[in-house]
Write a protein that holds these residues in place. Sequence first.
Motif, PDB file in Angstrom:
ATOM      1  N   GLY A 179       0.798  -1.220   0.000  1.00 22.02           N
ATOM      2  CA  GLY A 179       0.000   0.000   0.000  1.00 22.02           C
ATOM      3  C   GLY A 179       0.832   1.273   0.000  1.00 22.02           C
ATOM      4  N   ARG A 180       2.131   1.160  -0.308  1.00 24.88           N
ATOM      5  CA  ARG A 180       3.009   2.335  -0.251  1.00 24.88           C
ATOM      6  C   ARG A 180       3.724   2.596  -1.564  1.00 24.88           C
ATOM      7  N   ASN A 181       3.418   1.823  -2.588  1.00 19.62           N
ATOM      8  CA  ASN A 181       4.251   1.903  -3.792  1.00 19.62           C
ATOM      9  C   ASN A 181       3.652   2.836  -4.832  1.00 19.62           C
ATOM     10  N   THR A 182       4.375   2.992  -5.941  1.00 14.11           N
ATOM     11  CA  THR A 182       3.918   3.902  -7.002  1.00 14.11           C
ATOM     12  C   THR A 182       3.119   3.157  -8.081  1.00 14.11           C
ATOM     13  N   THR A 183       2.732   1.939  -7.800  1.00 15.13           N
ATOM     14  CA  THR A 183       1.715   1.164  -8.526  1.00 15.13           C
ATOM     15  C   THR A 183       2.045   0.787  -9.974  1.00 15.13           C
ATOM     16  N   ILE A 184       3.297   0.849 -10.347  1.00 13.93           N
ATOM     17  CA  ILE A 184       3.643   0.548 -11.743  1.00 13.93           C
ATOM     18  C   ILE A 184       3.762  -0.958 -11.958  1.00 13.93           C
ATOM     19  N   ILE A 185       3.145  -1.434 -13.029  1.00  8.84           N
ATOM     20  CA  ILE A 185       3.313  -2.835 -13.423  1.00  8.84           C
ATOM     21  C   ILE A 185       3.925  -2.879 -14.823  1.00  8.84           C
ATOM     22  N   ARG A 186       4.791  -3.854 -15.059  1.00  7.39           N
ATOM     23  CA  ARG A 186       5.467  -3.985 -16.362  1.00  7.39           C
ATOM     24  C   ARG A 186       6.090  -5.371 -16.413  1.00  7.39           C
ATOM     25  N   SER A 187       6.473  -5.808 -17.610  1.00  9.48           N
ATOM     26  CA  SER A 187       7.210  -7.074 -17.709  1.00  9.48           C
ATOM     27  C   SER A 187       8.324  -6.912 -18.739  1.00  9.48           C
ATOM     28  N   ASN A 188       9.054  -5.809 -18.619  1.00 15.83           N
ATOM     29  CA  ASN A 188      10.114  -5.507 -19.598  1.00 15.83           C
ATOM     30  C   ASN A 188      11.480  -5.934 -19.087  1.00 15.83           C
ATOM     31  N   TYR A 189      11.590  -7.202 -18.722  1.00 11.11           N
ATOM     32  CA  TYR A 189      12.851  -7.740 -18.210  1.00 11.11           C
ATOM     33  C   TYR A 189      13.587  -8.477 -19.316  1.00 11.11           C
ATOM     34  N   MET A 214      18.390  -0.830 -25.267  1.00 15.67           N
ATOM     35  CA  MET A 214      16.928  -0.991 -25.267  1.00 15.67           C
ATOM     36  C   MET A 214      16.461  -1.843 -26.434  1.00 15.67           C
ATOM     37  N   ALA A 215      17.130  -1.674 -27.574  1.00 13.38           N
ATOM     38  CA  ALA A 215      16.783  -2.499 -28.734  1.00 13.38           C
ATOM     39  C   ALA A 215      17.013  -3.969 -28.386  1.00 13.38           C
ATOM     40  N   ARG A 216      18.107  -4.227 -27.690  1.00 14.48           N
ATOM     41  CA  ARG A 216      18.410  -5.601 -27.315  1.00 14.48           C
ATOM     42  C   ARG A 216      17.348  -6.140 -26.355  1.00 14.48           C
ATOM     43  N   ARG A 217      17.030  -5.323 -25.350  1.00 16.17           N
ATOM     44  CA  ARG A 217      16.025  -5.773 -24.374  1.00 16.17           C
ATOM     45  C   ARG A 217      14.673  -5.977 -25.057  1.00 16.17           C
ATOM     46  N   ARG A 249      10.377  -9.553 -27.145  1.00 15.76           N
ATOM     47  CA  ARG A 249       9.529 -10.038 -28.249  1.00 15.76           C
ATOM     48  C   ARG A 249       9.761 -11.513 -28.517  1.00 15.76           C
ATOM     49  N   LEU A 250      11.006 -11.957 -28.381  1.00 15.83           N
ATOM     50  CA  LEU A 250      11.284 -13.381 -28.574  1.00 15.83           C
ATOM     51  C   LEU A 250      10.578 -14.228 -27.517  1.00 15.83           C
ATOM     52  N   ASN A 251      10.284 -13.603 -26.374  1.00 13.43           N
ATOM     53  CA  ASN A 251       9.553 -14.307 -25.321  1.00 13.43           C
ATOM     54  C   ASN A 251       8.048 -14.056 -25.405  1.00 13.43           C
TER      55      ASN A 251
END
Lengths: 418, 92
Positions: free
Chosen positions: A73-83, A130-133, A138-140
């Motif tokens: 309940g203290r975070n900035t609420t961002i969700i992503r899967s750009n690993y 970033m292009a590599r990431r 995309r491959l995943n």
Amino acid sequence: MTQYSALAVLRNALSGNTGWTRAWRDPEPKPAYDVVIIGSGHGVATAYYLAKEHGIRNIAVLDKGWLGGGNIGRNTTIIRSNYMLDGNTQFYEWSMKLWEGLSHEINFNTMVSHRGLYNLAHTPGQWDQMARRGNIMRLNGIDAELFTLPELKRRVRYLDYSPTARFPIYGALHQPRAGTVRHDAVAWGYARAADKLGVDIIQNCEVTGFLRDTAGRVTGVSTTRGDIGAGKVGMAVAGNSSLLADKVGLKLPIESHVLQAFVSEPIKPLVDHVITFGAGHFYVSQSDKGGLVFGGDLDGYNSYAQRGNLPTVEHVVTEGKTLIPQIARVKLVRSWGGIMDMSMDGSPIICKSPIDGLYLNAGWCYGGFKATPASGWCFAWTIAKDVPHEFNAKFTLDRFRRGVPIDEKGQGPVPGWH
Amino acid sequence: MRINCPHCGPRDSAEYTYYGDASRVRPSLTDTGVEHWHAYVHERNNVKGPMQEFWHHLHGCRQWLVVTRNTATHEIGAVRFAKSPVSDTAGA
Ligand SMILES: Cc1cc2nc3c(=O)[nH]c(=O)nc-3n(C[C@H](O)[C@H](O)[C@H](O)COP(=O)(O)OP(=O)(O)OC[C@H]3O[C@@H](n4cnc5c(N)ncnc54)[C@H](O)[C@@H]3O)c2cc1C
Ligand SMILES: [Zn+2]
């Protein structure tokens, strides 16, 4: 318990909102449970998936404070899967998939908003990286788009693109499905859904030690509300993991650090995506109430204090102003801090502990909110089956000793990365 | 937070950089055992309460300091030069 629906809202609107019942029970702890989970962040998600996916219903979730009072309940609420690294990539994408159906599944509007996230690049080197990431994503099978400057300018108009900018913007990596979620609703929604399946949610119950049998196996916990027996104990207490692990003689590859977050006064819609500044560390989105929600770096020293200091406030606000000059006149209304479990490679730990009967969920650094569904899901799997799911198989405690850390930044064993 | 540098006097913590727990002891370079190095590189006491830490007065005298700071309250206690003999730590 009331099923939430548009009809229920309408019916209650007409009857003066007197028809709502409480969302979960407030039970006294029983003498023993099949599974006891410590911590009501990832812990409530764990309990829900244990009950729903594995049919274990005799469960308690214990928290020393109130539900959702921790980092959930203290975070900035961002969700992503750009690993980028194997282990993280698949795990965070699984979390994203669980977010996609969550509100319907638990009958609670968690306000999952796939508003998209732009990671800005400020140098050609960063752009190549970033292009590599993006390619790895995309491959995943994960959505990713790389935008050159003209395209980015067309899509995000309010950044400082001037040639005199201190850190000129070069382009961006965009994940369209990334976004934000209402954090409290996640804690409340999982708690309500778990409670419905029979899980006891017990607040104001601090775990002070572990019960062990003669063989050393953990057989329960001692708490401020008495001893509670357990077939299995899972701990999910990010920020305090080292303190609890110490009670069973376990030393963790973790330091506790404070991270601050900020909210501005409400303004008209401006930031309609999540933006991350790549030349320093700054991330911003805008809440539905209009406040700009943003954060940046850790304060940078060990802390259990749940509040930070002014140099970091100045640093983060300066970054924001560098990126979006027009926010200089917006007033800051609130700031707060949370204590993070900073692991030595920036990746989490979800595994059986070296002690029988005790399971570990720790090391969330400052990106663990987006992990809540998958963390609960994988932790439940590991507790129920005594083996990890393939999505958390790499998040072991002994990966550090074995020399196979999951170090996204490639920066070595420093407790500062997420 | 303000750190009372023994050379420069009380200065804002923003003048310093942080290097963490000062109680960690690096194994001898001739020690090739994995366990000691694993413990040194990865594991932390992660103290809640008074802790001895290295701070570097980067924007000041550039001395390395050992600061006793309470991680639960951020209260700063004794400060000494890191290069001073160990006996100086008595009571710190
Ligand atoms: C300012 C800030 C911004 C962040 N922004 C983001 C973001 O944008 N996106 C993102 O993905 N992540 C973000 N995070 C990180 C994320 O919030 C955490 O990684 C995540 O919530 C950790 O989950 P948890 O369930 O382990 O911890 P928590 O939600 O903190 O839950 C742990 C619980 O354990 C309880 N507890 C501790 N000790 C005991 C005990 N002895 N007995 C009983 N209960 C105990 C605590 O009271 C607490 O409720 C942010 C964090 C902060 C502080
Ligand atoms: Zn000095």
